[in-house]
Design a protein around this motif. Structure first.
Motif, PDB file in Angstrom:
ATOM      1  N   ARG A  56      62.663  39.227  62.612  1.00 14.35           N
ATOM      2  CA  ARG A  56      61.565  39.735  61.793  1.00 14.35           C
ATOM      3  C   ARG A  56      60.589  40.472  62.704  1.00 14.35           C
ATOM      4  O   ARG A  56      60.606  40.308  63.931  1.00 14.35           O
ATOM      5  CB  ARG A  56      60.847  38.598  61.060  1.00 14.35           C
ATOM      6  CG  ARG A  56      61.752  37.733  60.211  1.00 14.35           C
ATOM      7  CD  ARG A  56      60.954  36.806  59.311  1.00 14.35           C
ATOM      8  NE  ARG A  56      60.521  37.477  58.104  1.00 14.35           N
ATOM      9  CZ  ARG A  56      61.233  37.549  56.984  1.00 14.35           C
ATOM     10  NH1 ARG A  56      62.431  37.010  56.919  1.00 14.35           N
ATOM     11  NH2 ARG A  56      60.754  38.179  55.922  1.00 14.35           N
ATOM     12  N   LEU A  57      59.742  41.280  62.094  1.00 20.97           N
ATOM     13  CA  LEU A  57      58.716  41.975  62.861  1.00 20.97           C
ATOM     14  C   LEU A  57      57.778  40.983  63.545  1.00 20.97           C
ATOM     15  O   LEU A  57      57.562  39.866  63.053  1.00 20.97           O
ATOM     16  CB  LEU A  57      57.892  42.881  61.949  1.00 20.97           C
ATOM     17  CG  LEU A  57      58.522  44.197  61.504  1.00 20.97           C
ATOM     18  CD1 LEU A  57      57.592  44.899  60.526  1.00 20.97           C
ATOM     19  CD2 LEU A  57      58.806  45.108  62.687  1.00 20.97           C
ATOM     20  N   HIS A  61      53.700  44.127  58.641  1.00 24.44           N
ATOM     21  CA  HIS A  61      54.637  45.232  58.459  1.00 24.44           C
ATOM     22  C   HIS A  61      54.008  46.616  58.301  1.00 24.44           C
ATOM     23  O   HIS A  61      54.613  47.598  58.738  1.00 24.44           O
ATOM     24  CB  HIS A  61      55.583  44.935  57.280  1.00 24.44           C
ATOM     25  CG  HIS A  61      54.941  44.978  55.934  1.00 24.44           C
ATOM     26  ND1 HIS A  61      54.266  43.896  55.394  1.00 24.44           N
ATOM     27  CD2 HIS A  61      54.873  45.972  55.009  1.00 24.44           C
ATOM     28  CE1 HIS A  61      53.820  44.233  54.207  1.00 24.44           C
ATOM     29  NE2 HIS A  61      54.168  45.476  53.952  1.00 24.44           N
ATOM     30  N   THR A  65      55.771  51.706  61.642  1.00 23.76           N
ATOM     31  CA  THR A  65      56.164  52.838  60.804  1.00 23.76           C
ATOM     32  C   THR A  65      56.355  54.069  61.677  1.00 23.76           C
ATOM     33  O   THR A  65      56.254  53.999  62.909  1.00 23.76           O
ATOM     34  CB  THR A  65      55.100  53.092  59.715  1.00 23.76           C
ATOM     35  OG1 THR A  65      55.611  54.009  58.758  1.00 23.76           O
ATOM     36  CG2 THR A  65      53.790  53.583  60.301  1.00 23.76           C
ATOM     37  N   TRP A  71      54.685  51.913  53.554  1.00 21.48           N
ATOM     38  CA  TRP A  71      55.843  51.125  53.129  1.00 21.48           C
ATOM     39  C   TRP A  71      55.955  51.094  51.600  1.00 21.48           C
ATOM     40  O   TRP A  71      54.943  51.090  50.902  1.00 21.48           O
ATOM     41  CB  TRP A  71      55.726  49.697  53.638  1.00 21.48           C
ATOM     42  CG  TRP A  71      56.054  49.518  55.082  1.00 21.48           C
ATOM     43  CD1 TRP A  71      55.378  50.007  56.154  1.00 21.48           C
ATOM     44  CD2 TRP A  71      57.158  48.765  55.616  1.00 21.48           C
ATOM     45  NE1 TRP A  71      55.972  49.613  57.320  1.00 21.48           N
ATOM     46  CE2 TRP A  71      57.067  48.847  57.029  1.00 21.48           C
ATOM     47  CE3 TRP A  71      58.188  48.023  55.056  1.00 21.48           C
ATOM     48  CZ2 TRP A  71      57.987  48.218  57.870  1.00 21.48           C
ATOM     49  CZ3 TRP A  71      59.104  47.398  55.891  1.00 21.48           C
ATOM     50  CH2 TRP A  71      59.007  47.505  57.270  1.00 21.48           C
ATOM     51  N   LEU A  80      55.767  39.623  57.470  1.00 18.65           N
ATOM     52  CA  LEU A  80      56.609  40.081  58.574  1.00 18.65           C
ATOM     53  C   LEU A  80      57.960  40.491  58.006  1.00 18.65           C
ATOM     54  O   LEU A  80      58.759  39.657  57.601  1.00 18.65           O
ATOM     55  CB  LEU A  80      56.782  38.968  59.612  1.00 18.65           C
ATOM     56  CG  LEU A  80      55.492  38.322  60.142  1.00 18.65           C
ATOM     57  CD1 LEU A  80      55.822  37.218  61.138  1.00 18.65           C
ATOM     58  CD2 LEU A  80      54.579  39.368  60.780  1.00 18.65           C
ATOM     59  N   ALA A  81      58.213  41.781  57.984  1.00 16.43           N
ATOM     60  CA  ALA A  81      59.409  42.308  57.324  1.00 16.43           C
ATOM     61  C   ALA A  81      60.684  41.851  58.036  1.00 16.43           C
ATOM     62  O   ALA A  81      60.727  41.670  59.250  1.00 16.43           O
ATOM     63  CB  ALA A  81      59.348  43.828  57.277  1.00 16.43           C
ATOM     64  N   GLU A  85      64.738  44.889  55.510  1.00 17.36           N
ATOM     65  CA  GLU A  85      63.578  45.633  55.029  1.00 17.36           C
ATOM     66  C   GLU A  85      63.133  46.696  56.037  1.00 17.36           C
ATOM     67  O   GLU A  85      62.725  47.798  55.650  1.00 17.36           O
ATOM     68  CB  GLU A  85      62.444  44.658  54.725  1.00 17.36           C
ATOM     69  CG  GLU A  85      62.731  43.795  53.503  1.00 17.36           C
ATOM     70  CD  GLU A  85      61.841  42.566  53.413  1.00 17.36           C
ATOM     71  OE1 GLU A  85      61.697  42.023  52.292  1.00 17.36           O
ATOM     72  OE2 GLU A  85      61.305  42.130  54.454  1.00 17.36           O
ATOM     73  N   VAL A  86      63.219  46.382  57.326  1.00 15.98           N
ATOM     74  CA  VAL A  86      62.852  47.371  58.347  1.00 15.98           C
ATOM     75  C   VAL A  86      63.821  48.543  58.321  1.00 15.98           C
ATOM     76  O   VAL A  86      63.410  49.717  58.387  1.00 15.98           O
ATOM     77  CB  VAL A  86      62.820  46.718  59.747  1.00 15.98           C
ATOM     78  CG1 VAL A  86      62.660  47.786  60.825  1.00 15.98           C
ATOM     79  CG2 VAL A  86      61.684  45.716  59.835  1.00 15.98           C
ATOM     80  N   HIS A  89      63.017  50.745  55.554  1.00 13.84           N
ATOM     81  CA  HIS A  89      61.806  51.538  55.797  1.00 13.84           C
ATOM     82  C   HIS A  89      62.085  52.709  56.739  1.00 13.84           C
ATOM     83  O   HIS A  89      61.508  53.797  56.572  1.00 13.84           O
ATOM     84  CB  HIS A  89      60.691  50.671  56.355  1.00 13.84           C
ATOM     85  CG  HIS A  89      59.422  51.431  56.583  1.00 13.84           C
ATOM     86  ND1 HIS A  89      58.714  52.027  55.567  1.00 13.84           N
ATOM     87  CD2 HIS A  89      58.759  51.737  57.740  1.00 13.84           C
ATOM     88  CE1 HIS A  89      57.659  52.648  56.064  1.00 13.84           C
ATOM     89  NE2 HIS A  89      57.667  52.490  57.370  1.00 13.84           N
TER      90      HIS A  89
END
Length: 488
Positions: A56-57, A61, A65, A71, A80-81, A85-86, A89
């Motif tokens: 996770r990040l 989040h 980027t 997002w 925390l993406a 999900e990251v 994005h």
């Protein structure tokens, strides 16, 4: 150069988050109307496509980027993406870049070589690519090339051990979370963020499972609750990263890393060991820390050496501590870390002609290659990358040879170059930087911090320059302030 060559204003090699920041920043300018993006894998996102599934990040989040692309995620800001999900994005970021310029994509193509030359009075860079799926080779002719290799992270392998009675895996191995091993003891080798992610996931998924961490000299983490507080604390509590780093770097002088490790751990950090010797900018929440500290069966402050079968006894060996028995069927997980592990040949961040820019760590301008990509994209667009007095530093060599020094030297380095960039670009370049951790705080507080940085700019730059020069000279690290490819 063959007839099938593709011509463009800018060729970006690497479609991870660093490369996407390069492309997004560069396409703010009219001379980046056509952009070629190249990557070895099939999708944007770089390492996020291949890293372990439960990653996770580190940070909220919205602060991860390309440029200022928002997002499309229905989650609170502190969320925390996940890996999935990251990756989604980064595809969204690429879609945003496509709307800003004519983008030609060469995914599943490997960068082979480049050559700078003059054609019809114009300086260009010819780039050779090779298809990785059996297709033809491709030639690119670009006015500018930015190689955004970043950390070039690859999956961790399992550790080679002598014993035949234990199971050696990496965080990528699904056997680690297989129900048939739900009661098997786990020994996590490593004390960094990968190790903490692995321990947290195991302890949540299999409460009571015996988990031992072998953390080397110990790693210190930034207390996420301190630098990214929630609620009213965003107005009145916590400490922004700029405030924290300003405090720490003005105390660090290039000689006092032992003192600084204690200070940072006391003021801003979390650590499983009593005297951590490593700091690589990982972040951990107090809840995560409590889960690991309270749930781990044992924390060993030493380095893993091997697992050896001796008759009917199986032992785990360390560098300094005596061997201890390990249960047959136990799992050893290699969480020794991803960053700064490989040795790469030195490369200046900008070529003598200024036509090739490299986002990497042998002549780094920022520990976080996301920021380096963002800065380079804008400095290229503004046409002043060779004139801006950035401090280039071989962070890769420093991390491999002097890990205890690395964290504070890298923090001083990023502070120095951030202040230099602040004084070299229009204010909207920094105002529109979605990566800026200060965005976590309300605007009045951010403006106050900015005013302090501006007021103390010369004092900070003077102190940081002396510190960085001392580190480079003391440890034999290549580094210095670069203007027009010369140290000044």
């Amino acid at each position: 150069m063959n007839a099938a060559a593709v011509e463009c204003d800018l060729c970006v090699v690497g479609a991870g988050i660093a490369g996407l920041n390069v492309a997004h920043a560069a396409t703010n300018y009219d001379h980046a109307k056509s952009v070629v993006i190249v990557d070895r894998i099939a999708n944007p996102g770089g390492m996020w496509n291949n890293i372990y599934d439960f990653v996770r990040l580190h940070q909220p989040h919205p602060l991860f980027t390309a440029g200022d692309v928002p997002w499309n995620l229905n989650q609170p800001p502190a969320y925390l993406a996940s890996k999935k999900e990251v990756v989604a994005h980064t595809q969204h970021c690429l879609n945003a870049i496509r709307k800003r310029a004519a983008v030609h994509e060469y995914f599943e193509h490997d960068f082979q070589s480049l050559e700078e030359q003059t054609v019809d009075g114009q300086e260009v860079v010819d780039v050779a690519l090779q298809s990785l799926n059996g297709g033809a080779s491709v030639s690119i002719r670009a006015r500018q090339v930015i190689k955004a290799f970043g950390y070039d992270i690859k999956p961790l392998p399992a550790l080679n051990v002598s014993s035949t009675r234990i199971i050696s895996v990496s965080p990528h191995d699904t056997a680690l979370f297989d129900s048939q091993h739900a009661n098997s003891p786990v020994y996590i080798v490593g004390g960094g963020k990968t190790a903490m992610d692995t321990a947290c996931t195991l302890l949540k998924q299999f409460p009571g499972r015996p988990v031992t961490l072998i953390i080397g000299h110990g790693t210190m983490f930034i207390n996420r609750d301190r630098v990214f507080p929630r609620g009213l604390s965003r107005w009145f509590g916590g400490s922004t990263l700029a405030e924290s780093f300003m405090d720490v770097t003005m105390r660090y002088n290039g000689d006092n890393e032992d003192e600084m490790l204690k200070y940072f751990n006391r003021q801003y950090g979390l650590s499983l060991g009593d005297a951590p010797q490593n700091f690589f900018f990982g972040a951990l929440s107090e809840q995560e820390f409590a889960l690991v500290k309270g749930g781990a069966r044992q924390v060993v402050v030493d380095y893993f050496k091997d697992v050896v079968d001796s008759g009917e006894r199986t032992e785990i060996h360390f560098n300094n501590l005596p061997p201890q028995p390990i249960e047959p069927g136990a799992m050893i997980v290699n969480c020794s870390g991803y960053t700064m592990r490989e040795v790469h040949p030195y490369e200046p961040y900008v070529s003598p002609s200024g036509k090739v820019i490299a986002v990497q760590n042998t002549s780094s301008i920022h520990f976080l290659t996301t920021f380096a990509g963002y800065y380079f994209g804008h400095l290229w667009g503004l046409g002043n990358i060779r004139e801006v007095p950035l401090y280039a530093m071989n962070l890769e060599e420093l991390a491999q040879r002097h890990r205890k020094v690395f964290g504070f030297a890298a923090m001083s380095h990023m502070m120095y170059n951030t202040l230099v960039v602040l004084g070299s670009v229009p204010i909207d370049v920094m105002a529109n930087c979605g990566l800026d951790f200060e965005r976590w705080y309300p605007l009045p507080r951010r403006l106050w911090v900015f005013s302090q940085l501006k007021r103390r700019r010369e004092e900070l730059l003077s102190h940081l320059r002396v510190t960085l020069d001392r580190v480079c000279n003391k440890y034999g690290i290549e580094g210095g302030v670069m203007v027009d490819n010369s140290v000044v």
